[in-house]
Design a protein around this motif. Structure first.
Motif, PDB file in Angstrom:
ATOM      1  N   ARG A 123     112.398  42.631   5.645  1.00  0.00           N
ATOM      2  CA  ARG A 123     111.552  42.557   6.849  1.00  0.00           C
ATOM      3  C   ARG A 123     111.876  41.024   7.534  1.00  0.00           C
ATOM      4  N   ASP A 143     107.904  41.951  -6.308  1.00  0.00           N
ATOM      5  CA  ASP A 143     106.728  42.345  -5.234  1.00  0.00           C
ATOM      6  C   ASP A 143     107.190  42.699  -4.245  1.00  0.00           C
ATOM      7  N   GLY A 144     106.089  43.139  -3.658  1.00  0.00           N
ATOM      8  CA  GLY A 144     106.491  44.611  -1.917  1.00  0.00           C
ATOM      9  C   GLY A 144     107.488  45.299  -2.094  1.00  0.00           C
ATOM     10  N   VAL A 145     108.030  45.856  -2.829  1.00  0.00           N
ATOM     11  CA  VAL A 145     108.840  46.728  -3.543  1.00  0.00           C
ATOM     12  C   VAL A 145     107.977  48.049  -3.957  1.00  0.00           C
ATOM     13  N   LYS A 191     120.400  41.790 -11.413  1.00  0.00           N
ATOM     14  CA  LYS A 191     119.055  42.193  -9.972  1.00  0.00           C
ATOM     15  C   LYS A 191     120.026  42.099  -8.279  1.00  0.00           C
ATOM     16  N   ASN A 206     110.080  42.984 -14.089  1.00  0.00           N
ATOM     17  CA  ASN A 206     110.615  42.914 -12.962  1.00  0.00           C
ATOM     18  C   ASN A 206     110.379  41.899 -11.941  1.00  0.00           C
ATOM     19  N   GLY A 207     108.253  41.983 -11.605  1.00  0.00           N
ATOM     20  CA  GLY A 207     108.787  40.582 -10.781  1.00  0.00           C
ATOM     21  C   GLY A 207     108.803  41.028  -9.346  1.00  0.00           C
ATOM     22  N   ARG A 265     108.811  53.220  -7.880  1.00  0.00           N
ATOM     23  CA  ARG A 265     109.455  54.645  -7.692  1.00  0.00           C
ATOM     24  C   ARG A 265     109.374  55.177  -8.936  1.00  0.00           C
ATOM     25  N   LYS A 317     114.427  35.107  -8.253  1.00  0.00           N
ATOM     26  CA  LYS A 317     114.101  36.237  -7.597  1.00  0.00           C
ATOM     27  C   LYS A 317     112.940  37.038  -8.557  1.00  0.00           C
ATOM     28  N   SER A 318     112.451  36.620  -9.358  1.00  0.00           N
ATOM     29  CA  SER A 318     111.085  37.285  -9.585  1.00  0.00           C
ATOM     30  C   SER A 318     109.712  37.016  -9.512  1.00  0.00           C
TER      31      SER A 318
END
Lengths: 204, 204
Positions: free
Chosen positions: B22, A17-19, A203, A14-15, A22, B203-204
Motif C-alpha cells: 500500500r 489486519d488488511g490481509v 511473522k 495473528n492480528g 486465505r 506486527k500484531s
C-alpha cells in the motif's frame, strides 16, 4: 497475546489486519497462535510457582547449631548457639527479593492477561519488557546466591574465608534447593522472552 | 534482521509476503524496520565493546601487597608479598568466562548478520535464542561477582569472612569498573532481546 481478534482475545490470533483471509492457511496460523499463547500462559504459571517455592524455601530456611567459640586464647572455649538465616547475607537478601518480585509480577501479569484479554498494546509491551527484566533480576539473584553458597561449601583459602556448610549443612542444602527452583523459574521467564522474540521471526 | 526483502537484506524490512503493497504505509514500515535494525546492530557492537572491556579489565586486574602474616602465636609476624588475582575466586572466573563468551558471541553474530544478510530463518532464530542466553549468562556473572565483591568490601561478621578491599583497594576498584562495563554490556543484550520481542508486538 498477539491478537486483536475479538473471537480469540485471550488465546491470541495473528492480528493480520488488511490481509486477505486465505481460509485454511489463516486458520492454521490462528491455531498455532492459540496453542502458543496457551503454552506461554502455562509457562508463566510455572514461573510463578517455581519462584514462589524458591522464595518460601529460602524464607523459612533457618538452622541453629551449638558452636564452640574461643573469645580469648587464655580462656576455655564456650559453647554458643548460633543461628544461620538468609538475611545474614546481602546476596541471599537480594535472591529472596528477586524471587518475591518475580512471583508477584507473574501473578499480576497473569491476572492482567486473563482479565484484559491481551487487547491493550501498551499492556502487552509492558509485559514483554518486564518479562525480560525478570530474567535479568532472577539470573543475577541466582548468580549472587550461588557465589556465596559455593564459598559456604568450599571456603576460599586465598581470601581466608572459611566454609560454613560443614556446620550448617541443612541450611545450605535448603538454600541449594531454593536456587534450583529459582533457576527453573528463571528458565520459564527466559522461555517466555525467547518465544515472544521468535514470534516476530515467524511473522517476518 | 526481520527482512526477506532483497533490497534491504542487512538493514531488514517487514517481510510481509502476500500482503498488498500500500505504497506510503509499507514504505514507512520498511523505513522503521531499517532504522530499527541499524540501531540493533549499533547496540550489538556496544554489547561487544562493553563485555570486551569488562573481560580485559578483570583479566589484567592484579595487585601485590606486603601483608604481615603470623604463622604461630609464639613466632613474630612475617611480611609476605600476597597477590590478588581474578582466578582466586570462582565467582570472578565465572564472570570472566561469561564476558569472554558474550563478546566472542557478539563478534560472531555480527559477522553472520552482515555476511548472510539476515536471510536464513534458522540463523535468525539461533541468534534470538543466543541473545537471550547471553542476558542470562551475563547477569548471573554480574550477580556472582558483585556478591563476592561486596563481601570483599564490607566483610560478613555472621560468616566470619573478613573484608579484603581495605588491603587490595586497587584490585577491588578495577573489579567494580569491570562489573560496571559488564552491566552496560548486559543491558545492551537485554535491549536487543526486548526490541526483538516488541517487534512481534508491533506486527500484531
Amino acid at each position: 497475546m498477539e491478537s486483536e481478534n475479538k473471537g480469540s482475545k485471550i488465546m491470541g490470533g495473528n492480528g493480520m489486519d488488511g490481509v486477505e483471509n486465505r481460509g485454511g492457511q489463516v486458520g492454521k496460523q490462528q491455531g498455532r497462535g492459540r496453542s502458543g499463547s496457551c503454552v506461554l500462559l502455562v509457562v508463566r504459571v510455572l514461573g510463578l510457582v517455581f519462584t514462589l517455592v524458591a522464595a518460601i524455601l529460602l524464607g523459612v530456611d533457618k538452622q541453629t547449631k551449638v558452636v564452640p567459640i574461643q573469645l580469648l586464647p587464655t580462656l576455655p572455649r564456650l559453647d554458643v548457639p548460633v543461628t544461620a538465616r538468609w538475611h545474614h547475607s546481602s546476596a541471599f537478601v537480594y535472591f529472596e527479593v528477586a524471587n518475591i518480585m518475580a512471583c508477584s509480577y507473574a501473578s499480576l501479569s497473569l491476572v492482567l492477561i486473563v482479565t484484559s484479554g491481551g487487547a491493550s498494546h501498551i499492556l502487552k509491551s509492558m509485559i514483554i519488557i518486564l518479562d525480560a527484566v525478570m530474567v535479568a533480576l532472577l539470573f543475577s539473584g541466582i548468580g549472587a546466591a550461588a557465589a556465596v553458597g559455593l564459598i559456604g561449601y568450599q571456603g576460599n583459602s586465598h581470601l581466608q574465608w572459611g566454609k560454613v556448610c560443614n556446620v550448617f549443612g541443612k541450611f545450605c542444602n535448603q538454600g541449594v534447593a531454593a536456587a534450583a527452583f529459582s533457576l527453573l523459574g528463571s528458565l520459564a521467564f527466559l522461555l517466555i522472552v525467547v518465544f515472544s522474540a521468535l514470534r516476530a521471526q515467524g511473522k517476518s
